[in-house]
Structures are given as C-alpha cells and as structure tokens.
Design an enzyme around this catalytic site. Structure first.
Site, PDB file in Angstrom:
ATOM      1  N   ASP A   1       0.808  -1.208   0.000  1.00 39.47           N
ATOM      2  CA  ASP A   1       0.000   0.000   0.000  1.00 39.47           C
ATOM      3  C   ASP A   1       0.850   1.271   0.000  1.00 39.47           C
ATOM      4  O   ASP A   1       1.537   1.559   0.986  1.00 39.47           O
ATOM      5  CB  ASP A   1      -0.912  -0.023   1.233  1.00 39.47           C
ATOM      6  CG  ASP A   1      -1.751   1.222   1.367  1.00 39.47           C
ATOM      7  OD1 ASP A   1      -2.151   1.782   0.340  1.00 39.47           O
ATOM      8  OD2 ASP A   1      -1.989   1.646   2.512  1.00 39.47           O
TER       9      ASP A   1
ATOM     10  N   ASP B   1      -2.228   5.932  -4.998  1.00 39.44           N
ATOM     11  CA  ASP B   1      -2.535   4.993  -3.914  1.00 39.44           C
ATOM     12  C   ASP B   1      -2.851   3.598  -4.447  1.00 39.44           C
ATOM     13  O   ASP B   1      -3.915   3.375  -5.028  1.00 39.44           O
ATOM     14  CB  ASP B   1      -3.716   5.538  -3.112  1.00 39.44           C
ATOM     15  CG  ASP B   1      -4.075   4.671  -1.926  1.00 39.44           C
ATOM     16  OD1 ASP B   1      -3.253   3.812  -1.540  1.00 39.44           O
ATOM     17  OD2 ASP B   1      -5.170   4.841  -1.370  1.00 39.44           O
TER      18      ASP B   1
END
Length: 407
Positions: free
Chosen positions: A101, A287
């Site tokens: 992430d 992201d």
C-alpha cells in the site's frame, strides 16, 4: 576467465537486487459485501463516528491516532483493495498475504494472541516459533476508515521476495473490532509511503531495504493488469523495461507523506472540467491500496452527472451496462501528459444475485491539503499505466504500457 567470473558475479548481484513480487487480483471487500447483500448494513455499522464511539473504551486513551476525527485525515480504507502479495516473517518464515500500500507506511499482521473474530479467518504470527523474534512490547493503534486496529510492536526477520530485512519493526494486531477485516482477502498491510505517515516507531520496510543496501536503486514500480485472468507485479529496486514504453513522465512529490503530486486538470471528453484556473491546480495521491479514483465531493457529483450515472444509497453510482462503450472519456493531465480512461476502463462490473450491475470507479472523498483540492488515483487509473516511485529523487513516474499480446 577472471573477467568472466567477475561479470557473472555482477550479473547475479543485479538480479538479486531487482526483485519481483507477484500480485494476485481478487474481489474487493466492497464487491464481496455487495454480492452477499450485506453492504448497506456494513456501511451503517461502520460509519466513522458511530464506530469510534462504540469501541473507544477498548483502546488506551494515550493512543492519539485512534481519536475520533483522525480518520478524515487518512486514506486508510481497504474496502476496495484488490491486489495482494506474499511476505514472510520470522525464522523459519511464516507467510502472510498483504496489501502493498503506497497510501500508508506501517507493516502489520495478525498476532497469534488476537482475540477478534477477524483473526480467526487469517494467518496469525506465532512469535514463539521464531528464533529471530525481538519483543518490543509498546502498544500501537491505527485508525482506519472502516475499522480500528490495536496491537503490540515487535521486530523480526522480514522476507519480501528474495530480499531479507533484518530487525524489521512491525505490528502484531491483537484486536480488530467489527467486521471490517473478517471478510478481507488479505492478512495484513505493508505500507510503502514516506515514514512521516507511520504510526509505528522505526523505519518502514522500503526505508530499511534502502538503509541495508538490499535494492539496486531506491525505486519500486507497479504493474497492475486489469485483463481477465491476469494479475500484476511489484518490482523492488528498479523498473521492468519489458512492460512499458519510454519515456517515463516524472512529477515531483509535493508533500513527503503520501506519494502526493500536482495534477494539472481533469477533463471530460476533452474539456477541462476540474482543477482549472487554480494556481496550484489539484493535488493527487497515488494509492495502490484502493481500486477507486476519488475526488472532492462536489467535483465527483458533477463528474457522475456528466457520465450519466445514477446514485445508490451506498455512495456509489450506477450506469447502464449497455452504454459503457459510449460513455465520455475522462482524462487526467499530469505534468502536461494526458492520461485518458474510457468507459471500459473506469466502469466496474459486479454481480448481485443473478444480475450484473455496472458501477463507475469514482468516489467522493474530501481530504484537506495546503496545496488545493485532493484527488486519489487508485487502481482504476494505475492499471492503465506503469507507475514508478522514486525515493531517491522524491518523484512519481508514469509510462505507457506496452501492448499486451493477444492470446
């Protein structure tokens, strides 16, 4: 002969420092909940303020990160994560499926001593089975958009692909209330953002890879394949020239927290509709922890109207599946380069019961920024480009993907 041996050693060294991590694409938690007709109840039970009040007494008062209101400042929300990879912790290694992430910095996995139902359905770290485990004992807490996390800190040997990180600080979660993590397809999270986002003490994983000279360059890159039956990969230490067409268009990181960059404009069918006339344009966070593209509420509502999408009670927007090929092209202009998405790339198909529904990949989220309105570029965007994250020069690069061979 000596020259040949030296050349072979150099090649071996290079191969070891460029490490591929296969990524598997699976349905997101949101898709799973929608298919099982549980999405509405889940969203009601996991509203940030309601959830905070319900479980606040379960956490130490000293954990500022779990105070109500903190969630709005974060991107932590893995309801829409789709790409997962494997790591191992300890000696001998214990395997975990994680989200790689770029929207967070911490590494955590469930502890063997976790008391939450969520942990029962996931792999749990058994500290007593690792000969390299170092107990820390400090408490950590992370406040997610769809849940909370409480645990203790520790250090151990981490293996990512063929790379090993010694004494990596990580969190062992012991409490994951609610249903957020029960149905997720991953065990934990490995954050790849800047250290300033870390809730844990000690360098994040990629910082340790750099500090321990485990990667060829302070760069990692993502290839996220949206084709049916295909997955993706994370490459640590560089880029894979076989997957993209040069040049790489670079944008400097504007704030070293998220991988945050300046975005010049958002266009609908060639006409600038958002970020126009702003001296700072918009800010965009790149992201990999979400499949969606998110933007300010008013902008997203206007965008959905321009697409012709219909709102649902869950904050999502439906389109007629028969209209996908005729939907407007949405373009994101970054560093002067226009990245265009067609309806086929920004509309997701999900199954509810015996019918197929089509939802846009755009979601409203309001994030404060000193530099102007904030957008989030998730996998809907990233699957259309090769993305490169350069810690050495604090920049993010995008390149055109090479044409995929037809099978």
């Amino acid at each position: 002969m000596k020259r040949i041996l030296l050349l072979l050693l150099c090649c071996l060294c290079f191969v070891r420092s460029l490490v591929r991590i296969p990524l598997t694409k699976k349905p997101s938690l949101r898709s799973h909940l929608r298919a099982s007709d549980q999405l509405e109840d889940f969203l009601k039970d996991h509203q940030v303020d309601v959830f905070s009040r319900r479980y606040s007494q379960c956490y130490p008062p000293t954990l500022v990160s779990l105070k109500p209101g903190k969630t709005a400042e974060r991107l932590y929300n893995f309801m829409d994560a789709q790409y997962f990879g494997l790591i191992s912790l300890g000696t001998p290694g214990q395997n975990f499926t994680v989200v790689f992430d770029t929207g967070s910095a911490d590494l955590w996995v469930p502890s063997f001593y976790c008391v939450s139902p969520a942990c029962a359905s996931h792999h749990k770290f058994k500290a007593f089975e690792s000969s390299t485990y170092i107990r820390d004992g400090r408490v950590f807490g992370i406040h997610y958009g769809s849940g909370h996390l409480l645990g203790v800190l520790a250090k151990d040997l981490l293996k990512v692909g063929s790379l090993t990180v010694e004494n990596q600080e990580f969190g062992e979660s012991v409490y994951e209330p609610g249903m957020s993590f029960v149905m997720t397809k991953f065990d934990g999270v490995l954050g790849l953002s800047y250290p300033t986002l870390s809730e844990e003490l000690g360098p994040p994983v990629f910082d340790n890879l750099i500090n321990q000279n485990k990667v060829e360059k302070p760069i990692f890159s993502f290839y996220l394949n949206n084709s049916p039956g295909k997955d993706g990969e994370l490459l640590l230490g560089g880029v894979d020239e076989d997957l993209f067409v040069r040049p790489i268009s670079w944008s400097p990181v504007t704030v070293k927290g998220y991988w945050q960059i300046k975005m010049d404009a958002v266009k609908v069918q060639g006409t600038t509709s958002f970020c126009r006339g702003d001296a700072n344009s918009c800010q965009a966070v790149v992201d990999t922890g979400t499949s969606l593209i998110a933007g300010p509420t008013m902008d997203i509502l206007i965008l959905q109207q321009l697409i012709g999408a219909t709102p649902t009670p869950f904050g999502e927007f439906l389109v007629d599946c028969a209209r996908i090929s005729s939907l407007p092209v949405i373009s994101f202009v970054i560093n002067g380069v226009e990245y265009s998405l067609t309806g086929e790339t920004y509309v997701k198909k999900d199954v509810i019961g015996d019918r197929v529904v089509c939802l846009t990949g755009f979601q409203a989220i309001d994030i404060t920024s000193l530099f102007g309105p904030m957008w989030v570029l998730g996998d809907v965007f990233l699957a259309q480009v090769y993305s490169v994250f350069d810690r050495g020069q604090d920049r993010v690069g995008f390149a055109q993907l090479k044409a995929r061979p037809t099978e």
